[in-house]
Motif scaffolding. Structure first.
Motif, mmCIF file in Angstrom:
data_model
loop_
_atom_site.group_PDB
_atom_site.id
_atom_site.type_symbol
_atom_site.label_atom_id
_atom_site.label_comp_id
_atom_site.label_asym_id
_atom_site.label_seq_id
_atom_site.Cartn_x
_atom_site.Cartn_y
_atom_site.Cartn_z
ATOM 1 N N GLY A 71 0.801 -1.211 0.000
ATOM 2 C CA GLY A 71 0.000 0.000 0.000
ATOM 3 C C GLY A 71 0.835 1.264 0.000
ATOM 4 N N GLU A 72 0.418 2.212 0.830
ATOM 5 C CA GLU A 72 1.085 3.507 0.890
ATOM 6 C C GLU A 72 2.538 3.378 1.335
ATOM 7 N N LEU A 73 2.822 2.406 2.194
ATOM 8 C CA LEU A 73 4.188 2.203 2.662
ATOM 9 C C LEU A 73 5.092 1.734 1.524
ATOM 10 N N ALA A 74 4.571 0.893 0.654
ATOM 11 C CA ALA A 74 5.355 0.431 -0.495
ATOM 12 C C ALA A 74 5.727 1.591 -1.401
ATOM 13 N N ALA A 75 4.853 2.588 -1.481
ATOM 14 C CA ALA A 75 5.097 3.731 -2.360
ATOM 15 C C ALA A 75 6.254 4.594 -1.886
ATOM 16 N N ARG A 76 6.611 4.512 -0.608
ATOM 17 C CA ARG A 76 7.757 5.294 -0.104
ATOM 18 C C ARG A 76 8.913 4.381 0.316
ATOM 19 N N THR A 77 8.911 3.174 -0.244
ATOM 20 C CA THR A 77 10.016 2.241 -0.014
ATOM 21 C C THR A 77 10.928 2.223 -1.238
ATOM 22 N N LEU A 78 12.212 2.358 -0.998
ATOM 23 C CA LEU A 78 13.206 2.388 -2.068
ATOM 24 C C LEU A 78 14.149 1.198 -1.929
ATOM 25 N N THR A 79 14.495 0.570 -3.044
ATOM 26 C CA THR A 79 15.513 -0.474 -3.054
ATOM 27 C C THR A 79 16.726 0.040 -3.827
ATOM 28 N N VAL A 80 17.852 -0.603 -3.618
ATOM 29 C CA VAL A 80 19.103 -0.183 -4.256
ATOM 30 C C VAL A 80 19.708 -1.346 -5.027
ATOM 31 N N ARG A 81 20.087 -1.078 -6.264
ATOM 32 C CA ARG A 81 20.855 -2.024 -7.066
ATOM 33 C C ARG A 81 22.209 -1.394 -7.356
ATOM 34 N N VAL A 82 23.278 -2.154 -7.128
ATOM 35 C CA VAL A 82 24.630 -1.646 -7.372
ATOM 36 C C VAL A 82 25.115 -2.170 -8.717
ATOM 37 N N LEU A 83 25.502 -1.246 -9.593
ATOM 38 C CA LEU A 83 25.999 -1.591 -10.921
ATOM 39 C C LEU A 83 27.444 -1.130 -11.056
ATOM 40 N N GLN A 84 28.271 -1.985 -11.635
ATOM 41 C CA GLN A 84 29.644 -1.590 -11.937
ATOM 42 C C GLN A 84 29.736 -1.224 -13.415
ATOM 43 N N GLU A 85 30.301 -0.064 -13.693
ATOM 44 C CA GLU A 85 30.476 0.388 -15.075
ATOM 45 C C GLU A 85 31.959 0.322 -15.436
ATOM 46 N N ARG A 86 32.248 -0.367 -16.527
ATOM 47 C CA ARG A 86 33.623 -0.496 -17.008
ATOM 48 C C ARG A 86 33.665 -0.226 -18.504
ATOM 49 N N LEU A 87 34.818 0.211 -18.979
ATOM 50 C CA LEU A 87 35.011 0.401 -20.405
ATOM 51 C C LEU A 87 35.498 -0.901 -21.015
ATOM 52 N N VAL A 88 34.745 -1.389 -21.977
ATOM 53 C CA VAL A 88 35.113 -2.609 -22.697
ATOM 54 C C VAL A 88 35.232 -2.241 -24.169
ATOM 55 N N GLY A 89 36.466 -2.208 -24.676
ATOM 56 C CA GLY A 89 36.668 -1.779 -26.054
ATOM 57 C C GLY A 89 36.257 -0.349 -26.286
ATOM 58 N N GLY A 90 36.413 0.466 -25.252
ATOM 59 C CA GLY A 90 36.053 1.874 -25.358
ATOM 60 C C GLY A 90 34.578 2.166 -25.169
ATOM 61 N N VAL A 91 33.789 1.125 -24.902
ATOM 62 C CA VAL A 91 32.345 1.289 -24.737
ATOM 63 C C VAL A 91 31.974 1.003 -23.282
ATOM 64 N N PRO A 92 31.235 1.898 -22.605
ATOM 65 C CA PRO A 92 30.828 1.637 -21.219
ATOM 66 C C PRO A 92 29.890 0.431 -21.144
ATOM 67 N N LYS A 93 30.219 -0.519 -20.279
ATOM 68 C CA LYS A 93 29.382 -1.693 -20.045
ATOM 69 C C LYS A 93 29.070 -1.779 -18.559
ATOM 70 N N ARG A 94 27.836 -2.125 -18.245
ATOM 71 C CA ARG A 94 27.422 -2.231 -16.843
ATOM 72 C C ARG A 94 27.071 -3.670 -16.492
ATOM 73 N N SER A 95 27.370 -4.030 -15.250
ATOM 74 C CA SER A 95 27.009 -5.355 -14.763
ATOM 75 C C SER A 95 26.617 -5.243 -13.300
ATOM 76 N N VAL A 96 25.730 -6.127 -12.868
ATOM 77 C CA VAL A 96 25.329 -6.175 -11.462
ATOM 78 C C VAL A 96 26.448 -6.843 -10.677
ATOM 79 N N VAL A 97 26.907 -6.211 -9.617
ATOM 80 C CA VAL A 97 27.958 -6.802 -8.790
ATOM 81 C C VAL A 97 27.314 -7.597 -7.664
ATOM 82 N N SER A 98 28.003 -8.604 -7.185
ATOM 83 C CA SER A 98 27.433 -9.473 -6.155
ATOM 84 C C SER A 98 28.134 -9.251 -4.818
ATOM 85 N N HIS A 99 29.340 -9.789 -4.674
ATOM 86 C CA HIS A 99 30.069 -9.669 -3.410
ATOM 87 C C HIS A 99 30.230 -8.202 -3.000
ATOM 88 N N PHE A 100 30.619 -7.361 -3.942
ATOM 89 C CA PHE A 100 30.896 -5.971 -3.603
ATOM 90 C C PHE A 100 29.628 -5.129 -3.527
#
Length: 261
Positions: A179-208
């Motif tokens: 309900g209303e509580l869900a509407a003010r709940t935020l989750t966080v996903r951590v993405l690592q961005e790296r250059l691969v062949g000069g192109v930014p690539k993102r991946s979901v990190v696990s341990h870190f």
């Protein structure tokens, strides 16, 4: 603001405090549900260690964890924030927070547990092993066991401010805001961005992922009063130097983008 954290599978050794005192934990209305899990876990681990390892998903080399569970009622305790170890808690560094940040942590942090339901970081508990995904013989899945008690208790605890949910899937299953509580709940996903062949690539990190979340919470606690509105959380993190992006495809999710982990 309420911050929801997972526990850690690893627990500190060498605790010296007095045994668990029922009625001393936060949200004492959960004590009946807690006692059912403790009784079931102690009986299982004291009676059939082989079956206990199977139920808990432990190897033969982790038999000491079974013995630890069997002694829960008389085992020494310490504050939950000191009992939980591991990547997230190392990065959070509760023991080295400033006094003001420690006070904020005591009010804002809520740790989910398959054994205890939820805890404040100053609640004194023994070390144990019982993940949120366990299915105990006499109780069944712990997620189902906790759904009702936590559903009744936590909306009031959350109050009217934002909820920052940093739990892993096994502990998110114990209670989901609605309900209303869900509407003010935020989750966080951590993405690592790296250059691969000069192109930014993102991946979901696990341990870190855990380390980034621990640092993020620490920085929020040290920065001063926590945000009082959900729409201020992303801005507060950006002011702390985090690269934060909202995901239009997943309302309520914040992507924290890192280049180094």
């Amino acid at each position: 603001m309420l911050v929801l954290l997972p526990p850690s599978e690893g627990k500190a050794d060498g605790l010296r405090g007095r045994p668990l005192a029922w009625g001393s934990l936060a949200l004492p209305e959960l004590d009946e549900a807690r006692a059912r899990v403790v009784d079931e876990l102690v009986e299982l681990c004291a009676g059939d260690p082989v079956k206990a390892r199977e139920v808990l998903g432990l190897s033969e080399g982790q038999s000491a964890e079974v013995a630890r569970n069997a002694a829960l009622r008389t085992a020494p305790t310490a504050p939950a924030g000191a009992v939980y170890t591991g990547v997230l808690y190392d990065a959070l560094g509760l023991a080295t927070l400033s006094p003001a940040a420690k006070r904020r942590a005591g009010k804002a942090l809520l740790v989910f547990s398959g054994l205890w339901g939820v805890l404040r970081i100053n609640d004194r508990i023994p070390a144990y092993r019982c993940s949120g995904g366990v299915r105990l013989p006499g109780i069944g899945p712990l997620a189902g066991h906790w759904k009702g008690p936590l559903g009744e208790a936590l909306p009031e605890v959350a109050g009217s401010g934002p909820v920052l949910d940093l739990r892993s899937a096994a502990y998110a299953a114990l209670w989901r805001p609605s309900g209303e509580l869900a509407a003010r709940t935020l989750t966080v996903r951590v993405l690592q961005e790296r250059l691969v062949g000069g192109v930014p690539k993102r991946s979901v990190v696990s341990h870190f992922n855990k380390a980034t979340k621990g640092r993020l919470v620490r920085d929020l606690l040290e920065a001063g009063p926590l945000p009082r509105r959900a729409d201020r959380v992303a801005d507060a993190l950006r002011e702390l130097g985090y690269r934060v992006e909202a995901d239009d495809a997943a309302p309520g999710r914040l992507d924290v983008v890192v280049s180094e982990v």
